[in-house]
Write a protein that holds these residues in place. Structure first.
Motif, PDB file in Angstrom:
ATOM      1  N   THR A 121       0.847  -1.185   0.000  1.00  0.00           N
ATOM      2  CA  THR A 121       0.000   0.000   0.000  1.00  0.00           C
ATOM      3  C   THR A 121       0.885   1.238   0.000  1.00  0.00           C
ATOM      4  OG1 THR A 121      -0.135   0.096   2.408  1.00  0.00           O
ATOM      5  CG2 THR A 121      -1.878  -1.134   1.267  1.00  0.00           C
ATOM      6  N   ALA A 122       0.275   2.355  -0.391  1.00  0.00           N
ATOM      7  CA  ALA A 122       1.016   3.617  -0.429  1.00  0.00           C
ATOM      8  C   ALA A 122       0.046   4.773  -0.268  1.00  0.00           C
ATOM      9  CB  ALA A 122       1.772   3.746  -1.754  1.00  0.00           C
ATOM     10  N   TRP A 123       0.587   5.896   0.145  1.00  0.00           N
ATOM     11  CA  TRP A 123      -0.188   7.127   0.134  1.00  0.00           C
ATOM     12  C   TRP A 123      -0.081   7.706  -1.268  1.00  0.00           C
ATOM     13  CZ3 TRP A 123       3.289   6.479   4.362  1.00  0.00           C
ATOM     14  CH2 TRP A 123       2.648   6.214   5.581  1.00  0.00           C
ATOM     15  N   HIS A 124      -1.204   8.045  -1.859  1.00  0.00           N
ATOM     16  CA  HIS A 124      -1.232   8.602  -3.207  1.00  0.00           C
ATOM     17  C   HIS A 124      -1.137  10.117  -3.105  1.00  0.00           C
ATOM     18  CE1 HIS A 124      -3.554   9.178  -7.215  1.00  0.00           C
ATOM     19  NE2 HIS A 124      -2.267   9.381  -7.354  1.00  0.00           N
ATOM     20  N   ASP A 152       6.123   3.004   3.041  1.00  0.00           N
ATOM     21  CA  ASP A 152       6.851   3.151   4.300  1.00  0.00           C
ATOM     22  C   ASP A 152       8.343   3.370   4.096  1.00  0.00           C
ATOM     23  OD1 ASP A 152       4.624   2.938   5.962  1.00  0.00           O
ATOM     24  OD2 ASP A 152       4.746   0.748   5.989  1.00  0.00           O
ATOM     25  N   ASP A 153       8.890   2.898   2.978  1.00  0.00           N
ATOM     26  CA  ASP A 153      10.331   3.024   2.789  1.00  0.00           C
ATOM     27  C   ASP A 153      10.771   3.405   1.376  1.00  0.00           C
ATOM     28  OD1 ASP A 153       9.554   0.653   1.668  1.00  0.00           O
ATOM     29  OD2 ASP A 153      10.962  -0.597   2.774  1.00  0.00           O
ATOM     30  N   GLU A 154       9.819   3.709   0.496  1.00  0.00           N
ATOM     31  CA  GLU A 154      10.183   4.077  -0.869  1.00  0.00           C
ATOM     32  C   GLU A 154       9.285   5.197  -1.372  1.00  0.00           C
ATOM     33  OE1 GLU A 154      11.789   0.488  -3.405  1.00  0.00           O
ATOM     34  OE2 GLU A 154       9.762   0.059  -2.694  1.00  0.00           O
ATOM     35  N   VAL A 155       9.726   5.804  -2.467  1.00  0.00           N
ATOM     36  CA  VAL A 155       8.889   6.745  -3.189  1.00  0.00           C
ATOM     37  C   VAL A 155       8.811   6.228  -4.626  1.00  0.00           C
ATOM     38  CG1 VAL A 155      10.792   8.345  -3.741  1.00  0.00           C
ATOM     39  CG2 VAL A 155       8.441   9.170  -3.728  1.00  0.00           C
ATOM     40  N   LEU A 156       7.592   6.218  -5.151  1.00  0.00           N
ATOM     41  CA  LEU A 156       7.329   5.669  -6.481  1.00  0.00           C
ATOM     42  C   LEU A 156       6.683   6.733  -7.352  1.00  0.00           C
ATOM     43  CD1 LEU A 156       5.479   2.464  -5.179  1.00  0.00           C
ATOM     44  CD2 LEU A 156       7.931   2.677  -5.608  1.00  0.00           C
ATOM     45  N   ARG A 180      10.009   2.787  -9.215  1.00  0.00           N
ATOM     46  CA  ARG A 180      10.721   3.312  -8.050  1.00  0.00           C
ATOM     47  C   ARG A 180      11.563   4.524  -8.446  1.00  0.00           C
ATOM     48  NH1 ARG A 180      10.366  -2.082  -7.376  1.00  0.00           N
ATOM     49  NH2 ARG A 180       9.687  -2.767  -5.330  1.00  0.00           N
ATOM     50  N   LEU A 181      11.639   5.464  -7.513  1.00  0.00           N
ATOM     51  CA  LEU A 181      12.499   6.634  -7.669  1.00  0.00           C
ATOM     52  C   LEU A 181      13.554   6.581  -6.572  1.00  0.00           C
ATOM     53  CD1 LEU A 181       9.721   9.330  -8.169  1.00  0.00           C
ATOM     54  CD2 LEU A 181      11.082   8.220  -9.939  1.00  0.00           C
ATOM     55  N   ASP A 182      14.743   7.052  -6.881  1.00  0.00           N
ATOM     56  CA  ASP A 182      15.811   7.088  -5.884  1.00  0.00           C
ATOM     57  C   ASP A 182      16.107   8.547  -5.556  1.00  0.00           C
ATOM     58  OD1 ASP A 182      18.003   6.860  -4.264  1.00  0.00           O
ATOM     59  OD2 ASP A 182      19.176   5.642  -5.654  1.00  0.00           O
ATOM     60  N   SER A 200      15.413  12.876 -14.384  1.00  0.00           N
ATOM     61  CA  SER A 200      14.541  12.047 -13.562  1.00  0.00           C
ATOM     62  C   SER A 200      13.105  12.560 -13.605  1.00  0.00           C
ATOM     63  CB  SER A 200      15.041  12.049 -12.118  1.00  0.00           C
ATOM     64  OG  SER A 200      14.180  11.299 -11.300  1.00  0.00           O
ATOM     65  N   THR A 201      12.182  11.646 -13.700  1.00  0.00           N
ATOM     66  CA  THR A 201      10.781  12.060 -13.671  1.00  0.00           C
ATOM     67  C   THR A 201      10.044  11.258 -12.628  1.00  0.00           C
ATOM     68  OG1 THR A 201      10.249  10.506 -15.428  1.00  0.00           O
ATOM     69  CG2 THR A 201      10.662  12.761 -16.100  1.00  0.00           C
ATOM     70  N   PRO A 202       9.172  11.817 -11.868  1.00  0.00           N
ATOM     71  CA  PRO A 202       8.829  13.230 -11.864  1.00  0.00           C
ATOM     72  C   PRO A 202       9.690  14.074 -10.931  1.00  0.00           C
ATOM     73  CG  PRO A 202       7.296  12.051 -10.481  1.00  0.00           C
ATOM     74  CD  PRO A 202       8.243  11.026 -11.061  1.00  0.00           C
ATOM     75  N   LEU A 203      10.650  13.467 -10.223  1.00  0.00           N
ATOM     76  CA  LEU A 203      11.546  14.236  -9.355  1.00  0.00           C
ATOM     77  C   LEU A 203      12.788  14.655 -10.117  1.00  0.00           C
ATOM     78  CD1 LEU A 203      11.470  12.148  -6.031  1.00  0.00           C
ATOM     79  CD2 LEU A 203      10.253  14.268  -6.540  1.00  0.00           C
ATOM     80  N   ALA A 204      13.270  15.846  -9.820  1.00  0.00           N
ATOM     81  CA  ALA A 204      14.479  16.348 -10.467  1.00  0.00           C
ATOM     82  C   ALA A 204      15.139  17.371  -9.547  1.00  0.00           C
ATOM     83  CB  ALA A 204      14.142  16.983 -11.811  1.00  0.00           C
ATOM     84  N   VAL A 205      16.327  17.791  -9.911  1.00  0.00           N
ATOM     85  CA  VAL A 205      17.025  18.859  -9.206  1.00  0.00           C
ATOM     86  C   VAL A 205      17.170  20.014 -10.186  1.00  0.00           C
ATOM     87  CG1 VAL A 205      19.158  19.552  -8.059  1.00  0.00           C
ATOM     88  CG2 VAL A 205      18.274  17.245  -7.731  1.00  0.00           C
TER      89      VAL A 205
END
Length: 162
Positions: free
Chosen positions: A48-51, A59-63, A111-113, A121-126
């Motif tokens: 499960t995950a929070w959307h 609990d331990d990853e971001v997707l 999975r995103l790191d 990186s999508t959708p996270l970037a710097v």
């Protein structure tokens, strides 16, 4: 003043979401053959995950989100479009995988790191030394901290009739 790290922001988000509702995440498994007879595809549970919009926080990853399917029993019907047929197949696969009828399940996520964000990186970037979220392919970037605050507020206090 130093910006909080992505991991620190995500840890704080998990704490703020501790009692918020979660949604199922699953993985599509194409049907295998049993004695030469093909079996139907099903969606198997993966937790499960929070959307949070374009992000799924476990609990331990971001997707990164993929498709969202509402489970429903398989029924025969005609379809005006192939995309409708595919959505109905996925809904039936969710039901075969044990997702209760009417519940949603996320599939096609990846999975995103947060420790290894690159410009592509999508959708996270710097961008400019700040971790940002691209909340839509046509939309711009938003600072991760502000994005998480807004999405947590929406999840905890959804608009009326949402």
């Amino acid at each position: 003043m130093n910006e909080p790290t992505p991991n620190a922001l995500l840890t704080a988000a998990r704490a703020a979401l501790a009692d918020a509702p979660r949604e199922r995440i699953g993985e599509l498994q194409e049907g295998r053959r049993l004695l030469g007879i093909p079996r139907a595809a099903r969606i198997v549970p993966r937790g499960t995950a929070w959307h949070l919009g374009v992000l799924l926080l476990t609990d331990d990853e971001v997707l990164a989100t993929g498709d969202i399917v509402r489970s429903r029993a398989e029924v025969r019907r005609g379809f005006a479009a192939e995309s409708q047929r595919r959505r109905a197949e996925l809904a039936a696969a969710a039901a075969r995988g044990g997702v209760p009828e009417g519940e949603t399940v996320h599939i096609g996520w990846h999975r995103l790191d947060p420790a290894r964000l690159e410009r592509t990186s999508t959708p996270l970037a710097v961008r400019g030394g700040e971790v940002v979220v691209r909340w839509s392919t046509a939309g711009g970037y938003m600072p991760l901290a502000r994005y998480l605050d807004e999405r947590i507020e929406l999840l905890r206090h959804p608009p009326e009739r949402a």
